[in-house]
Design a protein around this motif. Structure first.
Motif: not given
Length: 157
Positions: A41-61, A111-117
């Motif tokens: 579960q921790i690995v899964k959550m870490r992957n989801q967190h990394e995906a959310a961060l990637a989407r955030y960085k893409e949006a910032r770019e 970011n909010s969706r990722a946290r909620t998920t």
């Protein structure tokens, strides 16, 4: 009297030894299985967190590019002439601000969706683990009471 006490004490230690011998393996298997579930579960959550961060960085770019594009548009309009200059520049600024606001809002929403998920997944896992733990040797009334307490706590989160 003393002999009776010593006999009870010996019986108690024998009971403790037999219980430890019989319950050692099931308890060890249960705890190791639970540990593996948590790790997964921790690995899964870490992957989801990394995906959310990637989407955030893409949006910032995209936001950075949007600002650069808006500046390029502004420069182009200034160079083309003075006809309607003020109105065009104002529209360019408004467009850049709108794009900026929308991109920031989109990043916050992602970011909010990722946290909620992640919260839902963690809560679901906790309920599943609690249900499994409660189903082993706890009276039905206590199970219902614990479930009600958990639901009220989850409602406050």
């Amino acid at each position: 009297m003393v002999e009776h006490f010593i006999f009870q004490l010996v019986n108690f230690f024998i009971l403790i030894g037999v219980l430890a011998y019989l319950l050692r393996r099931p308890l060890k298997e249960f705890l190791s299985g639970r540990r593996e579930k948590f790790r997964a579960q921790i690995v899964k959550m870490r992957n989801q967190h990394e995906a959310a961060l990637a989407r955030y960085k893409e949006a910032r770019e995209r936001l950075t590019h949007a600002s650069a594009d808006a500046l390029a548009l502004k420069k182009s309009l200034v160079e083309t002439g003075n006809f309607g200059r003020e109105a065009i520049i104002k529209r360019a600024r408004e467009t850049a601000e709108r794009i900026d606001r929308e991109t920031k809002l989109m990043a916050v929403q992602e970011n909010s969706r990722a946290r909620t998920t992640l919260s839902r997944e963690a809560l679901s896992l906790a309920f599943d683990e609690a249900r499994e733990a409660l189903s082993h040797g706890i009276p039905r009334e206590d199970q219902i009471r614990i479930l009600d307490d958990s639901l009220s706590l989850a409602g406050r989160i």
